[in-house]
Design a protein around this motif. Structure first.
Motif, PDB file in Angstrom:
ATOM      1  N   VAL A  77       0.719  -0.967   0.257  1.00 13.50           N
ATOM      2  CA  VAL A  77      -0.373  -0.338   0.009  1.00 13.50           C
ATOM      3  C   VAL A  77       0.807   0.964  -0.098  1.00 13.50           C
ATOM      4  CG1 VAL A  77      -2.308  -1.081   1.184  1.00 13.50           C
ATOM      5  CG2 VAL A  77       0.070  -0.293   2.542  1.00 13.50           C
ATOM      6  N   PRO A  78       0.382   2.684  -0.614  1.00 12.32           N
ATOM      7  CA  PRO A  78       1.351   3.906  -0.494  1.00 12.32           C
ATOM      8  C   PRO A  78       1.513   3.880   0.671  1.00 12.32           C
ATOM      9  CG  PRO A  78      -0.469   3.458  -1.762  1.00 12.32           C
ATOM     10  CD  PRO A  78      -0.960   2.754  -1.420  1.00 12.32           C
ATOM     11  N   ALA A  79       2.695   4.510   0.902  1.00 14.83           N
ATOM     12  CA  ALA A  79       3.069   5.400   2.445  1.00 14.83           C
ATOM     13  C   ALA A  79       2.338   6.146   2.999  1.00 14.83           C
ATOM     14  CB  ALA A  79       4.308   5.038   2.658  1.00 14.83           C
ATOM     15  N   SER A  80       1.666   7.081   2.007  1.00 16.79           N
ATOM     16  CA  SER A  80       0.890   7.836   3.054  1.00 16.79           C
ATOM     17  C   SER A  80      -0.581   7.639   2.966  1.00 16.79           C
ATOM     18  CB  SER A  80       0.779   9.077   1.421  1.00 16.79           C
ATOM     19  OG  SER A  80       0.173   8.344   0.187  1.00 16.79           O
ATOM     20  N   GLN A  81      -0.248   6.569   3.004  1.00 18.18           N
ATOM     21  CA  GLN A  81      -1.486   5.819   3.060  1.00 18.18           C
ATOM     22  C   GLN A  81      -1.818   4.080   4.475  1.00 18.18           C
ATOM     23  OE1 GLN A  81      -4.022   4.360   0.055  1.00 18.18           O
ATOM     24  NE2 GLN A  81      -3.394   6.678  -1.653  1.00 18.18           N
ATOM     25  N   GLU A 108       9.267  -0.035   2.422  1.00 19.07           N
ATOM     26  CA  GLU A 108      10.169   0.291   1.581  1.00 19.07           C
ATOM     27  C   GLU A 108      10.375   1.529   0.479  1.00 19.07           C
ATOM     28  OE1 GLU A 108      10.269  -4.004  -0.231  1.00 19.07           O
ATOM     29  OE2 GLU A 108       8.438  -4.019   0.329  1.00 19.07           O
ATOM     30  N   GLU A 109      10.955   1.708  -0.873  1.00 18.54           N
ATOM     31  CA  GLU A 109      10.689   2.683  -1.077  1.00 18.54           C
ATOM     32  C   GLU A 109       9.275   3.134  -2.044  1.00 18.54           C
ATOM     33  OE1 GLU A 109      12.530   4.350  -5.218  1.00 18.54           O
ATOM     34  OE2 GLU A 109      14.278   3.919  -3.682  1.00 18.54           O
ATOM     35  N   GLU A 110       8.730   1.718  -2.690  1.00 19.10           N
ATOM     36  CA  GLU A 110       7.558   1.507  -3.871  1.00 19.10           C
ATOM     37  C   GLU A 110       6.440   1.659  -3.138  1.00 19.10           C
ATOM     38  OE1 GLU A 110      11.479  -0.757  -4.986  1.00 19.10           O
ATOM     39  OE2 GLU A 110      10.337  -1.061  -3.743  1.00 19.10           O
ATOM     40  N   GLY A 111       6.577   1.880  -1.155  1.00 17.32           N
ATOM     41  CA  GLY A 111       5.002   1.535  -0.640  1.00 17.32           C
ATOM     42  C   GLY A 111       5.439   0.806   1.050  1.00 17.32           C
ATOM     43  N   GLU A 129      -8.940  -7.459   1.321  1.00 16.27           N
ATOM     44  CA  GLU A 129     -10.317  -8.057   0.808  1.00 16.27           C
ATOM     45  C   GLU A 129     -10.050  -6.288  -0.089  1.00 16.27           C
ATOM     46  OE1 GLU A 129     -15.128  -7.445  -0.262  1.00 16.27           O
ATOM     47  OE2 GLU A 129     -14.600  -8.353   1.375  1.00 16.27           O
ATOM     48  N   GLY A 130      -9.991  -6.242  -1.042  1.00 13.48           N
ATOM     49  CA  GLY A 130      -9.354  -4.750  -2.471  1.00 13.48           C
ATOM     50  C   GLY A 130      -8.318  -4.137  -2.419  1.00 13.48           C
ATOM     51  N   LEU A 131      -7.657  -5.212  -2.290  1.00  8.60           N
ATOM     52  CA  LEU A 131      -6.289  -5.401  -1.635  1.00  8.60           C
ATOM     53  C   LEU A 131      -5.696  -5.946  -2.979  1.00  8.60           C
ATOM     54  CD1 LEU A 131      -4.598  -4.709   1.650  1.00  8.60           C
ATOM     55  CD2 LEU A 131      -5.724  -3.159   0.068  1.00  8.60           C
ATOM     56  N   SER A 132      -4.498  -5.766  -4.049  1.00  9.54           N
ATOM     57  CA  SER A 132      -3.676  -6.784  -4.693  1.00  9.54           C
ATOM     58  C   SER A 132      -3.324  -7.151  -4.044  1.00  9.54           C
ATOM     59  CB  SER A 132      -3.277  -6.140  -5.728  1.00  9.54           C
ATOM     60  OG  SER A 132      -2.249  -6.454  -6.589  1.00  9.54           O
ATOM     61  N   ALA A 133      -3.074  -8.338  -3.870  1.00 12.85           N
ATOM     62  CA  ALA A 133      -2.205  -9.094  -2.616  1.00 12.85           C
ATOM     63  C   ALA A 133      -1.466 -10.739  -3.025  1.00 12.85           C
ATOM     64  CB  ALA A 133      -2.978  -9.870  -1.719  1.00 12.85           C
TER      65      ALA A 133
END
Length: 138
Positions: free
Chosen positions: A28-32, A47-50, A61-65
């Motif tokens: 998930v995005p770090a900002s969220q 990580e740098e990407e999130g 549910e609802g997340l790419s996992a």
């Protein structure tokens, strides 16, 4: 630093235990991140990407996992300074053709394996421990 550091002792006493439940990895995005903490992650890594979350599968549910995984905990209190434990169990699981994702906690190592391989991974780790115990008795 507390915990066992002797590799032979670690292997002989690691007593792998399959933890109840199914888990997934998601990013998930770090900002969220605050919005996702309520989902009850059992682990996270920035990580740098999130932020990578390790979540109960039903909380994703609802997340790419990732696909569903099972967690095996090595119940021995392993030191973070122990040398060779990860290599030993990773080698055994590699020989069995089992993917492993390892998280070291302060007290224990936790191994996430694909759900379909959980029982086989557990038996592989138990066999590794038995071999170490037998070696110590010789």
């Amino acid at each position: 630093m507390s915990g066992v550091t002797d590799l032979d002792e670690l292997l002989a006493t690691m007593e792998p235990a399959l933890v109840a439940g199914r888990f997934v990895y998601a990013s998930v995005p770090a900002s969220q991140i605050a919005a996702y903490l309520a989902r009850g992650p059992i682990g996270l890594f920035r990580e740098e990407e999130g932020v990578t979350l390790i979540l109960p599968a039903e909380a994703a549910e609802g997340l790419s996992a990732s696909g569903p995984m099972r967690m095996i905990t090595l119940t021995v209190h392993s030191s973070l300074e122990a040398v060779g434990l990860t290599a030993a169990f990773a080698t055994a699981l590699t020989k069995a053709g089992i993917s492993a994702n390892v998280v070291a906690g302060f007290h224990h190592d936790h191994i996430f394996v694909p759900e379909r391989d959980a029982e086989r991974a557990l038996e592989t780790l138990r066999a590794l421990s038995r071999t170490a115990r037998d070696k110590g008795e010789a």
